[in-house]
Each structure stands twice: as C-alpha cells, then as structure tokens.
Design a protein around this motif. Structure first.
Motif, PDB file in Angstrom:
ATOM      1  N   VAL B 240       0.790  -1.139   0.116  1.00 29.67           N
ATOM      2  CA  VAL B 240       0.021   0.076   0.063  1.00 29.67           C
ATOM      3  C   VAL B 240       0.779   1.209  -0.263  1.00 29.67           C
ATOM      4  N   PHE B 241       1.876   1.217   0.634  1.00 27.04           N
ATOM      5  CA  PHE B 241       2.809   2.634   1.024  1.00 27.04           C
ATOM      6  C   PHE B 241       3.862   2.539   0.163  1.00 27.04           C
ATOM      7  N   ILE B 242       4.496   1.514  -0.270  1.00 29.25           N
ATOM      8  CA  ILE B 242       5.956   1.441  -1.156  1.00 29.25           C
ATOM      9  C   ILE B 242       5.546   0.725  -2.471  1.00 29.25           C
ATOM     10  N   PRO B 243       4.800   1.068  -3.112  1.00 30.41           N
ATOM     11  CA  PRO B 243       4.131   0.218  -4.438  1.00 30.41           C
ATOM     12  C   PRO B 243       5.216   0.491  -5.527  1.00 30.41           C
ATOM     13  N   VAL B 244       6.459   0.133  -5.409  1.00 36.63           N
ATOM     14  CA  VAL B 244       7.387  -0.082  -6.241  1.00 36.63           C
ATOM     15  C   VAL B 244       7.401  -1.341  -7.297  1.00 36.63           C
ATOM     16  N   PHE B 245       6.919  -1.600  -8.276  1.00 32.45           N
ATOM     17  CA  PHE B 245       7.047  -2.691  -9.127  1.00 32.45           C
ATOM     18  C   PHE B 245       7.916  -2.486 -10.521  1.00 32.45           C
ATOM     19  N   VAL B 246       8.447  -3.307 -10.988  1.00 26.71           N
ATOM     20  CA  VAL B 246       8.770  -3.361 -12.371  1.00 26.71           C
ATOM     21  C   VAL B 246       8.553  -4.289 -13.456  1.00 26.71           C
ATOM     22  N   ALA B 247       8.411  -4.337 -14.498  1.00 30.96           N
ATOM     23  CA  ALA B 247       7.973  -5.184 -15.312  1.00 30.96           C
ATOM     24  C   ALA B 247       8.316  -6.568 -15.272  1.00 30.96           C
ATOM     25  N   ASN B 248       9.658  -6.889 -14.980  1.00 31.17           N
ATOM     26  CA  ASN B 248      10.228  -8.381 -14.841  1.00 31.17           C
ATOM     27  C   ASN B 248       9.869  -8.886 -13.460  1.00 31.17           C
ATOM     28  N   PRO B 249       9.092  -9.926 -13.230  1.00 30.16           N
ATOM     29  CA  PRO B 249       8.430 -10.219 -12.233  1.00 30.16           C
ATOM     30  C   PRO B 249       9.570 -10.832 -11.104  1.00 30.16           C
ATOM     31  N   PHE B 250      10.748 -11.389 -11.670  1.00 31.26           N
ATOM     32  CA  PHE B 250      11.949 -11.740 -10.744  1.00 31.26           C
ATOM     33  C   PHE B 250      12.283 -10.330  -9.948  1.00 31.26           C
ATOM     34  N   ILE B 251      12.690  -9.362 -10.724  1.00 29.21           N
ATOM     35  CA  ILE B 251      13.413  -8.434 -10.002  1.00 29.21           C
ATOM     36  C   ILE B 251      12.118  -7.743  -9.218  1.00 29.21           C
TER      37      ILE B 251
END
Lengths: 142, 310
Positions: B240-251
C-alpha cells in the motif's frame, strides 16, 4: 539412530529454554543466573532464552536449598513442564543444602525432592560456571 | 494450481520460510542494538522443531477440541491473507473490490484466537492476557484501518491490486501518505504484540499471557502464526505505501523482499529502543494521537482528490 531423531536431538541441543525457580536462595545465585542472561554473556548465542511459564521450558534452573514452604511449589512447577525436561541445581545450597542443611525448615538439596541432571557448586556460582554446565548438559543429548 | 498457491508459493511453505528468516533477522537486529552477538540463523527453525517434538500438555478443564483448533485457525487466517496482496507485480493472485477489508479482517483473526486461547486455558495469567489482548485490539485497530483506508480513498478503490496500480502510475502521491505510513507502522507493532505494545504477553507480569498454558506443537503453531502475521503485515504495508514494481517479475520479487526487510528493520528498531508501556497509556496514545492523525490523513486525501484532476 534414524534421521528424524537426529534432527530432533539437534533442535533440542540448539534451543534450550530455561525456567528459573528460587527454592529459598539468598538471591546470590539468582543474581548470577540473571548475570548469565545479560548482554555481556549473551546466552541467546546458544539459543538459550528465559521463559516465564514452565509449559514452555526445557531446563528447570533451581537455586537455593529447598524449604518446606517451596517444596510443593517446586514439585508442581516440575510436573507442569512437558517432557523431555532437565533440572540444573545452581549453588552449594541447591546441590546439598549447603550451610542451611539440617535447619528445622529446610528439606535439603534439590535432589531430595526432584531428579537433578547437573550440579553447579559455588557460593555463589559464577556465570561462566553456569554456562559451562548448561553446555555440558546439552552435549549429553545424543 | 490453487493447491500449489496455497501450500507452496506464496502460501504456507514460502511464508513459513520467510517468516522464520524474518524472526531471525528481527532477533539479530535486536541483539546488535544491545551490543551482543545474537542467535545463529537457524535459531527460529530449531525452536520450532524442538517445540514440535516436545510433549504437548492439554490442561484438564479446557475444551480440548478448541484448544487444538485455535492455533491452526490463526495460522490459516494469516496465510490466506497473502493471496490478496500484490507481491511480484501490481496484480495480486486474486482480487475483487473490497479485498483490503478482507485482508484486514483476516489479520484480525489471529488476535481473536489469542483471546480465545487465553480464555479457554482456564488460567489466571492467560485470562488476564486474553482481556489485555482484546483491550489492545480496540486501541490499535481503528488507527490501522483508517491509516490503510486513507491511500485507498485517494486511489478511489478498495481493492489492493487497483491501489497498487494507481500509485504505480502516480508515484509522487506516495509521499502524501507518509503520516498514514507512520500510523500504520505503530499500529502494526501493536497488532504483533511487540515492545512497546507487548502488554498482552508481558513476561515480567503475567508470565506468557494467552500462551501460558500452551506447550509443544500447539505453541509451535502459534509461533508460526505470529511469524507469518509479521511477514503478511509487512507485505501489506509494502504493497500500500511503497508500491514499487517493475515489469520483470523476478526483479520485482527481489524488490519486494527488500521492502519487507526495510519494514521489519524499522519494526525491530522500534522494539529495541523502547520499553513496555501500560495498558491505559497505550489506549490513550492510540486514541488521542494515532486516530486523529489517521483521520487528518483521510481528510487531506479527500481534499486533494477534489483539487487534483485524478
């Protein structure tokens, strides 16, 4: 010995939780037990933790000569601990009754009431001696 | 596939392994803050194996089925909550509108089982611990809910996946929610019954609180439930508070582990620099400072929602 028994023995050696019981000590040995639990000696290195309730304990640490007042409580505390359990008598009084042996209100050493696995003499027993005894007791679990 | 999710990843096995490791991390940080060496890495695992292999005592005048069922219910509820929280992408495994409420309720169930366990144990210490559990529940639960719903208001969605997607597309708005994050960190500390809010299992007053009569494998399951709850609560805060996602699911998964480490590190620092407070001090603190702060956050978020074209 089967593999699961080996794993269980490993876990028992690595995670002894102690319950401290004062059976009528002069507080000298109690303070040494607390000493051994402080950050200076850091018993959590060996997985040793102090627990308040006998239901969680593995090792019952008894200090002092057993008086008639504490006799029933000591037996009850011992019986509340789940198997396998060990008893360590700390200090001259817990081992034999010490200078209080033969006193009108003293039953004697801890081994006259419940079975004892390790005796640590000394008045009061040093924290190093307590740690050494617990490590030696754990090495007998095979 | 559902069985795999439930039992292996991200369900029971993964959560247990991560939970045990996080317990080690927490204890190690706690030890280093006290200038000592601390336990070895396998310590929580050894504790669990030892407890499972010990004799299990069920007190004479308890309801035996309930005594045995409560730890399992606590573990199951804490494990189930992970499926609705986004982990390696901004989409959770399952999601529907309102799953943030479901996750919060699932995380409340362990506390209720602690209460029932203490009440069912028929022991004075356990009874006092159980009552303290409930009193504490009423003080931290409202700030926690309000603090977690404030970002949801801004994202105009009550689904955790949609909240994560909203903040991935509007990353600057994360900074707005910092007061709510502080409120939630403190409330989670109360939920997990850690110092300074370890009033229900204060070992110097009421030996072990609700768990006084628990021994052997039932106590082991309770410990697993607490570890799992720690990881799930940290995951929830991270999503909720640190929603940092990248495209590569492993990273993305590695980033998730880093986020959980950071949050548990903050919780461990809290635990090591503070002492236990009294019950009425905690209720006063939660209702006088945390709840108004969370309420102010909600009002600010609603106002900003009216101003900004979102």
């Amino acid at each position: 010995m089967s593999l699961d028994q080996k794993i269980i023995n490993w876990a028992r050696r690595k995670s002894p939780w102690i319950v401290h019981f004062n059976a009528g000590a002069c507080n000298g040995c109690d303070i040494e037990v607390i000493d051994a639990l402080t950050p200076r000696f850091d018993l959590e290195r060996f997985g040793i933790m102090q627990k308040g309730t006998p239901r969680h304990g593995d090792i019952l640490v008894v200090t002092g000569a057993v008086t008639m007042q504490t006799r029933d409580r000591l037996i009850r505390t011992y019986e509340q601990m789940p198997e396998p359990k060990f008893v360590v008598a700390i200090g001259a009084c817990a081992c034999t009754g010490g200078v209080f042996d033969g006193c009108y209100c003293v039953c004697g050493g801890v081994n006259e009431i419940i079975p004892v696995d390790a005796y640590i003499p000394g008045c009061a027993a040093r924290p190093e001696a307590i740690i050494d005894a617990v490590v030696k007791l754990l090495s007998t679990i095979k | 596939m559902s069985i795999f999710y439930l039992l292996v990843f991200p369900g029971f096995l993964f959560l247990s392994a991560l939970g045990l490791f996080m317990e080690y991390f927490d204890r190690k940080v706690y030890a280093r803050m006290q200038n000592r060496v601390g336990p070895p890495w396998y310590q929580p695992l050894a504790d669990i194996i030892k407890l499972v292999s010990k004799e299990t005592i069920i007190p004479y005048d308890t309801n035996k089925k309930m005594f045995a069922a409560l730890p399992v219910i606590a573990l199951a509820a804490a494990t189930t909550a992970i499926f609705y929280i986004p982990i390696w992408s901004s989409h959770a495994l399952f999601s529907f509108t309102g799953d943030i409420i479901v996750v919060l309720y699932l995380l409340t169930i362990p506390t209720l089982t602690f209460f029932l366990a203490g009440w069912n144990s028929n022991s004075l210490f356990a009874g006092i611990g159980a009552v303290r559990n409930l009193t504490q529940l009423f003080s931290y639960e409202v700030p926690l809910y309000m603090g977690l719903l404030a970002p949801a208001f801004l994202a105009s969605s009550w689904s955790l996946s949609e909240i994560s997607q909203f903040y991935t597309t509007h990353p600057l708005l994360i900074l707005l929610n910092i007061p709510a994050f502080i409120v939630c960190i403190i409330a989670v500390q109360g939920k997990l019954e850690r110092v300074p809010f370890d009033i229900p299992d204060a070992e110097t007053e009421i030996v072990a609180g609700s768990f006084t009569e628990y021994s052997g494998r039932y106590f082991a399951i309770f410990r697993m439930a607490l570890d799992t709850e720690l990881v799930v609560a940290a995951t929830l805060l991270a999503a909720v508070f640190i929603p940092v996602f990248v495209a590569n699911p492993f990273i993305s998964f590695l980033i998730y582990l880093a986020k959980v480490f950071v949050i548990i590190f903050i919780l461990a620092i809290f635990r090591s620099v503070m002492a236990r407070i009294r019950m009425e001090q905690m209720v006063k603190f939660c209702w006088r400072y945390l709840a108004p702060l969370a309420l102010a956050q909600i009002i600010i978020n609603i106002l900003i929602k009216g101003v900004l074209p979102l």
